[in-house]
Design a protein around this motif. Structure first.
Motif, PDB file in Angstrom:
ATOM      1  N   ALA A 496      63.042  75.907  21.700  1.00 39.78           N
ATOM      2  CA  ALA A 496      64.176  76.592  22.314  1.00 39.78           C
ATOM      3  C   ALA A 496      63.933  78.092  22.381  1.00 39.78           C
ATOM      4  CB  ALA A 496      65.454  76.302  21.524  1.00 39.78           C
ATOM      5  N   ALA A 497      63.316  78.653  21.334  1.00 39.89           N
ATOM      6  CA  ALA A 497      63.036  80.087  21.339  1.00 39.89           C
ATOM      7  C   ALA A 497      62.072  80.453  22.463  1.00 39.89           C
ATOM      8  CB  ALA A 497      62.467  80.511  19.980  1.00 39.89           C
ATOM      9  N   LEU A 498      61.121  79.589  22.756  1.00 40.88           N
ATOM     10  CA  LEU A 498      60.193  79.843  23.865  1.00 40.88           C
ATOM     11  C   LEU A 498      60.913  79.811  25.210  1.00 40.88           C
ATOM     12  CD1 LEU A 498      57.177  77.751  22.568  1.00 40.88           C
ATOM     13  CD2 LEU A 498      57.078  80.193  23.170  1.00 40.88           C
ATOM     14  N   VAL A 499      61.833  78.870  25.392  1.00 41.79           N
ATOM     15  CA  VAL A 499      62.596  78.827  26.640  1.00 41.79           C
ATOM     16  C   VAL A 499      63.430  80.090  26.802  1.00 41.79           C
ATOM     17  CG1 VAL A 499      64.568  77.716  27.759  1.00 41.79           C
ATOM     18  CG2 VAL A 499      62.658  76.335  27.001  1.00 41.79           C
ATOM     19  N   VAL A 500      64.085  80.508  25.728  1.00 44.16           N
ATOM     20  CA  VAL A 500      64.940  81.701  25.811  1.00 44.16           C
ATOM     21  C   VAL A 500      64.106  82.929  26.150  1.00 44.16           C
ATOM     22  CG1 VAL A 500      66.403  83.256  24.472  1.00 44.16           C
ATOM     23  CG2 VAL A 500      66.740  80.775  24.308  1.00 44.16           C
ATOM     24  N   ARG A 501      62.979  83.109  25.460  1.00 40.73           N
ATOM     25  CA  ARG A 501      62.158  84.294  25.774  1.00 40.73           C
ATOM     26  C   ARG A 501      61.572  84.185  27.184  1.00 40.73           C
ATOM     27  NH1 ARG A 501      57.002  86.266  22.279  1.00 40.73           N
ATOM     28  NH2 ARG A 501      56.032  84.581  23.473  1.00 40.73           N
ATOM     29  N   GLY A 502      61.226  82.962  27.604  1.00 37.16           N
ATOM     30  CA  GLY A 502      60.753  82.789  28.969  1.00 37.16           C
ATOM     31  C   GLY A 502      61.805  83.214  29.980  1.00 37.16           C
ATOM     32  N   ALA A 503      63.074  82.869  29.715  1.00 38.11           N
ATOM     33  CA  ALA A 503      64.158  83.278  30.611  1.00 38.11           C
ATOM     34  C   ALA A 503      64.285  84.798  30.635  1.00 38.11           C
ATOM     35  CB  ALA A 503      65.464  82.637  30.165  1.00 38.11           C
ATOM     36  N   VAL A 504      64.134  85.428  29.475  1.00 35.27           N
ATOM     37  CA  VAL A 504      64.210  86.897  29.413  1.00 35.27           C
ATOM     38  C   VAL A 504      63.096  87.520  30.253  1.00 35.27           C
ATOM     39  CG1 VAL A 504      64.091  88.908  27.907  1.00 35.27           C
ATOM     40  CG2 VAL A 504      65.329  86.870  27.156  1.00 35.27           C
ATOM     41  N   ALA A 514      56.728  84.746  31.742  1.00 38.56           N
ATOM     42  CA  ALA A 514      57.734  83.685  31.773  1.00 38.56           C
ATOM     43  C   ALA A 514      57.059  82.325  31.922  1.00 38.56           C
ATOM     44  CB  ALA A 514      58.710  83.930  32.918  1.00 38.56           C
ATOM     45  N   THR A 515      56.081  82.257  32.820  1.00 39.55           N
ATOM     46  CA  THR A 515      55.367  80.991  33.026  1.00 39.55           C
ATOM     47  C   THR A 515      54.672  80.545  31.751  1.00 39.55           C
ATOM     48  OG1 THR A 515      55.024  81.487  35.371  1.00 39.55           O
ATOM     49  CG2 THR A 515      53.538  79.872  34.365  1.00 39.55           C
ATOM     50  N   ASP A 516      54.052  81.498  31.041  1.00 44.00           N
ATOM     51  CA  ASP A 516      53.379  81.150  29.783  1.00 44.00           C
ATOM     52  C   ASP A 516      54.368  80.582  28.769  1.00 44.00           C
ATOM     53  OD1 ASP A 516      50.992  82.023  30.845  1.00 44.00           O
ATOM     54  OD2 ASP A 516      51.048  83.984  29.843  1.00 44.00           O
ATOM     55  N   ASP A 517      55.520  81.244  28.624  1.00 45.34           N
ATOM     56  CA  ASP A 517      56.492  80.771  27.634  1.00 45.34           C
ATOM     57  C   ASP A 517      57.086  79.420  28.019  1.00 45.34           C
ATOM     58  OD1 ASP A 517      56.248  82.755  25.760  1.00 45.34           O
ATOM     59  OD2 ASP A 517      57.954  83.935  26.452  1.00 45.34           O
ATOM     60  N   PHE A 518      57.442  79.248  29.289  1.00 48.26           N
ATOM     61  CA  PHE A 518      58.001  77.961  29.709  1.00 48.26           C
ATOM     62  C   PHE A 518      56.972  76.849  29.553  1.00 48.26           C
ATOM     63  CE2 PHE A 518      60.946  80.478  32.694  1.00 48.26           C
ATOM     64  CZ  PHE A 518      61.989  80.437  31.792  1.00 48.26           C
ATOM     65  N   SER A 519      55.707  77.131  29.879  1.00 53.13           N
ATOM     66  CA  SER A 519      54.656  76.121  29.726  1.00 53.13           C
ATOM     67  C   SER A 519      54.462  75.761  28.257  1.00 53.13           C
ATOM     68  CB  SER A 519      53.343  76.625  30.321  1.00 53.13           C
ATOM     69  OG  SER A 519      53.483  76.895  31.706  1.00 53.13           O
ATOM     70  N   ALA A 520      54.495  76.780  27.384  1.00 54.18           N
ATOM     71  CA  ALA A 520      54.389  76.517  25.940  1.00 54.18           C
ATOM     72  C   ALA A 520      55.590  75.730  25.440  1.00 54.18           C
ATOM     73  CB  ALA A 520      54.253  77.841  25.184  1.00 54.18           C
ATOM     74  N   ALA A 521      56.775  76.000  26.011  1.00 52.06           N
ATOM     75  CA  ALA A 521      57.980  75.263  25.616  1.00 52.06           C
ATOM     76  C   ALA A 521      57.862  73.787  25.975  1.00 52.06           C
ATOM     77  CB  ALA A 521      59.215  75.866  26.288  1.00 52.06           C
ATOM     78  N   ALA A 531      63.560  66.827  24.115  1.00 49.67           N
ATOM     79  CA  ALA A 531      63.557  66.564  25.551  1.00 49.67           C
ATOM     80  C   ALA A 531      64.455  67.530  26.303  1.00 49.67           C
ATOM     81  CB  ALA A 531      64.003  65.126  25.813  1.00 49.67           C
ATOM     82  N   ASP A 532      65.564  67.953  25.675  1.00 48.13           N
ATOM     83  CA  ASP A 532      66.487  68.860  26.362  1.00 48.13           C
ATOM     84  C   ASP A 532      65.842  70.208  26.631  1.00 48.13           C
ATOM     85  OD1 ASP A 532      66.491  69.292  23.574  1.00 48.13           O
ATOM     86  OD2 ASP A 532      68.376  70.383  23.701  1.00 48.13           O
ATOM     87  N   VAL A 533      64.959  70.631  25.754  1.00 50.18           N
ATOM     88  CA  VAL A 533      64.232  71.883  25.972  1.00 50.18           C
ATOM     89  C   VAL A 533      63.181  71.697  27.064  1.00 50.18           C
ATOM     90  CG1 VAL A 533      62.652  73.540  24.914  1.00 50.18           C
ATOM     91  CG2 VAL A 533      64.639  72.709  23.630  1.00 50.18           C
ATOM     92  N   VAL A 534      62.512  70.552  27.055  1.00 50.88           N
ATOM     93  CA  VAL A 534      61.427  70.321  28.011  1.00 50.88           C
ATOM     94  C   VAL A 534      61.953  70.315  29.435  1.00 50.88           C
ATOM     95  CG1 VAL A 534      59.631  68.719  28.749  1.00 50.88           C
ATOM     96  CG2 VAL A 534      60.056  69.064  26.306  1.00 50.88           C
ATOM     97  N   PHE A 535      63.081  69.626  29.691  1.00 51.90           N
ATOM     98  CA  PHE A 535      63.523  69.577  31.086  1.00 51.90           C
ATOM     99  C   PHE A 535      64.045  70.923  31.570  1.00 51.90           C
ATOM    100  CE2 PHE A 535      67.566  67.600  29.281  1.00 51.90           C
ATOM    101  CZ  PHE A 535      68.441  68.616  29.644  1.00 51.90           C
ATOM    102  N   VAL A 536      64.593  71.747  30.666  1.00 50.67           N
ATOM    103  CA  VAL A 536      64.993  73.096  31.073  1.00 50.67           C
ATOM    104  C   VAL A 536      63.751  73.918  31.431  1.00 50.67           C
ATOM    105  CG1 VAL A 536      66.034  75.269  30.316  1.00 50.67           C
ATOM    106  CG2 VAL A 536      67.157  73.100  29.789  1.00 50.67           C
ATOM    107  N   ALA A 537      62.707  73.828  30.603  1.00 52.89           N
ATOM    108  CA  ALA A 537      61.476  74.580  30.876  1.00 52.89           C
ATOM    109  C   ALA A 537      60.847  74.139  32.195  1.00 52.89           C
ATOM    110  CB  ALA A 537      60.492  74.395  29.717  1.00 52.89           C
TER     111      ALA A 537
END
Length: 758
Positions: A496-504, A514-521, A531-537
């Protein structure tokens, strides 16, 4: 015969087994016959403890050719999700439920009443043959949310089927309304009292013979109360003089307790009486647990002997391993323990039970025993460790109850619980409370180790602050960096922290980061099962691709996100809105207008769950919905959603690129022609939130209470819904909403007649 099926969700099979009736119990054939012939969809059996409610229902199950789905409710069911799961599992034993229904009961999602109940209710409504659903010990369930579930399920009961409830008190349900509608059959104390002949049979089965005069006196003294007669029989069998059977007994709680102590416990062997009293702190018992709590040996043999000689002990499995006390006798034994032993002894017994449960992997039971023992530190550690699992299991009511045990001063000592409390409030629209709970966590100086291995609460707090973005994107980036620097690799908070920082990063224009963080998420989320984090990423990666014109990649990512939502049954998560709206944008770009409209409808259903709690996600969804409706030439819907997004931005004005996107899109919205509210999708978020309640039993004052709005607001929103949907009644509005996709066609009951007032 009931089919043997797996019982999901870790529920105990014993909860769903029709209890065996003991030899000598009174049959009440006339009452059983009345229940069998009743055409009412609801039967209530209401009487104080010890009146044979469970026995009556079990006798009914034996005599009725219909299958019985049985639930023995307990305190753990006082959570709407757990309550509905127990109902579903009882049905599942008779008629295996679909994976879609079971998935709907997993994980956090929308309101249980409007998102989960319709799925279970739809399964109930389509049973191939009539059945009876029994909810025993309904008094264990007191929350309004659980009783709403029960009332809503009644609307799905097909002809020939029934719901039967047994309770010590009348539940807070519209019984008067149902009585007037002929939907209710009621069994009460007068029906359950034993006659002199029935009392004679009970006493004889207990091995006690009294002459007619003594028997009549005992029946009169106990007023035909079955449990009182049984207590008297045990007392007489234990050696009390015949005169004591009636003379020492009276019906109120104090006299019953005194009689229980003086005429029964005092006549038992001291070791047996001590075992009964001290083991009564346990919700359920096995030999090993009793040995540990009582610091004794051979408890399994004691339990087996008690089960064979009296009705105090009820077996919970066929192996003779687990037992519980009959509810009334358990309460009398606990009362006697608290009367005769110092409080420290009771706390010690509960503390030993907690330790045994921890050692045997029974953490949830350990929480309740620890609370009774006053083991605050141990309970805080347990709740910390169970917090995320409970959230992902959808049991937010249970988690909030546990956290509610701790006062403000204690929460600063256990900041993990304050962070959980802040997350719960943020996700349920209580933003002022969320800020207060976050402030408690920020003040904490505790050095208690955290369940994920974090050295301090600082990264937990930073992650929450970053997600809320209350101080803008720049500060959110500082918080996001701090969280990921200090969360250990094994922390379940990392995805979740990776998704949030990716959004920032995305809002700051740093697309590569952002792409790096979402991919890591995506990678870490899959590893943690989040799974809820993965589909958001995946959806955020699709959105980035869409903005740079890479529609093929956007389509692949969007399809992956939606597939994960559907495969995991997480369609009621508020965050799944971003997956649906991006899928809609892709479908419209590819010329698949009907697919696009269907995806938009799924996103719209979730709008009431999106607000300033996660402002960046709410505005993202709003902007993409606006663009999609502009592409469809739906100006009213575009304008409604855009204005709601503007209101969120007014509360959180420092969202960087989203501010620029809003400014650019504002001109396009203003330039579109067409009246506001010209299509069903122009319903506001508040109106969509109210819409599913129109399909329930609730009156408008009751709907207003559930949504924390005034009655006038509820009626005003309903009238607006009718106008926008071209409907003139509740049932017509529900039908129209199903047609356009704002309510799911497969899970709402057949059209019912609702009036504006109720």
């Amino acid at each position: 015969m009931t089919a043997v099926v797996d019982v999901p969700f870790g529920l105990q099979e014993a909860k769903f087994v029709v209890p065996a009736t003991r030899p000598g119990t009174v049959g009440k054939a006339e009452i059983v016959g009345r229940l069998r012939s009743s055409g009412a969809p609801l039967a209530t059996v209401l009487a104080p403890a010890g009146y044979g409610k469970t026995t009556l229902l079990a006798r009914w199950a034996q005599a009725d050719p219909r299958p019985f789905a049985w639930v023995a409710l307990d305190a753990r069911d006082d959570d709407a999700v757990m309550f509905l799961r127990s109902v579903a599992m009882a049905l599942h034993r008779i008629l295996p439920l679909s994976r879609q229904v079971l998935d709907a009961l997993s994980g956090p999602g929308g309101p249980t009443l409007t998102s989960r109940v319709p799925r279970v209710g739809s399964a109930l409504a389509t049973v191939e043959r009539p059945l009876v659903l029994v909810l025993d010990d309904l008094h264990e369930v007191a929350s309004t949310s659980c009783l709403d579930v029960l009332a809503a399920l009644l609307d799905y009961v097909p002809e020939g089927s029934q719901i039967a409830v047994a309770s010590r008190e009348a539940p807070a349900l519209p019984l008067g309304r149902w009585r007037a509608q002929g939907r209710l059959d009621e069994i009460g104390v007068n029906d359950l009292r034993l006659s002199q002949e029935e009392a004679r049979l009970l006493l004889a089965a207990a091995g006690v013979e009294l002459d007619a005069g003594a028997s009549a006196a005992l029946v009169e003294r106990t007023e035909g109360w079955p449990a009182g007669l049984y207590l008297a029989a045990l007392s007489l069998r234990a050696g009390a003089p015949a005169s004591a059977g009636a003379a020492g007994f009276a019906g109120d709680d104090r006299f019953v307790s005194d009689y229980f102590r003086q005429e029964l416990l005092s006549r038992l062997p001291a070791a047996e009486a001590r075992f009964l009293q001290r083991s009564a702190v346990l919700e359920r018992m096995c030999g090993s647990l009793c040995d540990s709590v009582l610091e004794t040996a051979r408890s399994a043999r004691m339990l087996e002997g008690l089960e064979g000689t009296n009705c105090f002990v009820v077996p919970l499995d066929r192996r003779g391993e687990w037992y519980r006390y009959h509810h009334l006798f358990g309460e009398l034994l606990r009362d006697e323990l608290e009367r005769s032993e110092p409080p420290a002894v009771v706390r010690t017994l509960n503390g030993r039970a907690m330790a045994w449960c921890i050692a045997h992997g029974e953490q949830e039971a350990a929480v309740r025993y620890g609370q009774a023992a006053g083991e605050t530190d141990a309970v805080a550690v347990l709740v910390d460790a169970l917090g995320l699992p409970l959230y992902y299991d959808g049991r937010m009511e249970t988690l909030e109850e546990w956290i509610g045990w701790f006062g403000e001063e204690e929460l600063t000592r256990y900041p993990a619980l304050a962070v959980y409390g802040a997350w719960l409030r943020m996700l349920t629209g209580r933003h002022a409370e969320a800020e207060r709970w976050l402030a408690m966590a920020e003040r904490a100086t505790s050095t208690i180790p955290l369940s994920d291995g974090s050295a301090s609460i600082e990264p937990w707090v930073a992650n929450l602050r970053a997600c809320m973005m209350r101080d803008g994107v720049e500060q959110a980036l500082v918080d996001g960096d701090l969280a990921l620097q200090r969360l250990p690799p094994e922390s379940a908070w990392r995805p979740a922290a990776l998704v949030v920082r990716g959004a920032v990063h995305a809002l700051s224009g740093a697309e590569g980061r952002a792409t790096d963080d979402f991919s890591a998420a995506v990678k870490t989320g899959l590893a943690f099962g989040s799974a809820d984090v993965v589909f958001v990423a995946e959806a955020e990666l699709a959105l980035l691709a869409l903005k740079r014109g890479a529609w093929t990649e956007a389509g692949e990512r969007a399809r992956a996100a939606v597939a994960l939502v559907e495969d995991t049954g997480l369609g009621d998560y508020s965050t799944s809105a971003i997956a649906h709206v991006v899928a809609a944008r892709v479908a419209l770009h590819e010329g698949r207008r009907e697919d696009g409209r269907a995806a938009l409808a799924r996103a719209h259903r979730l709008r009431p769950l999106l607000d300033e709690g996660i402002p960046w996600l709410t505005v993202q969804v709003g902007l993409e919905l606006t663009r999609a409706h502009l592409a469809l030439a739906d100006p009213g819907a575009a304008r409604t959603v855009f204005e709601e997004s503007e209101r969120i931005l007014a509360l959180r004005p420092q969202l960087a690129l989203l501010v620029d996107e809003m400014r650019e899109l504002r001109g396009h919205v203003a330039a579109t022609a067409g009246p506001a509210g010209s299509w069903a999708m122009s319903l506001t978020g508040a109106e969509i939130r109210l819409l599913p309640y129109l399909a329930t039993h609730l009156t408008f004052p009751e709907i207003a209470g559930r949504l924390f709005i005034s009655r006038n607001t509820a009626k005003t929103e309903a009238i607006s819904i009718y106008r926008k949907l071209g409907a003139s009644s509740r049932s017509e509005a529900v039908e129209r909403a199903v047609e356009v996709g704002l309510l799911e066609r497969s899970i709402y009951p057949p059209a019912a007649s609702f009036t504006l007032d109720g």
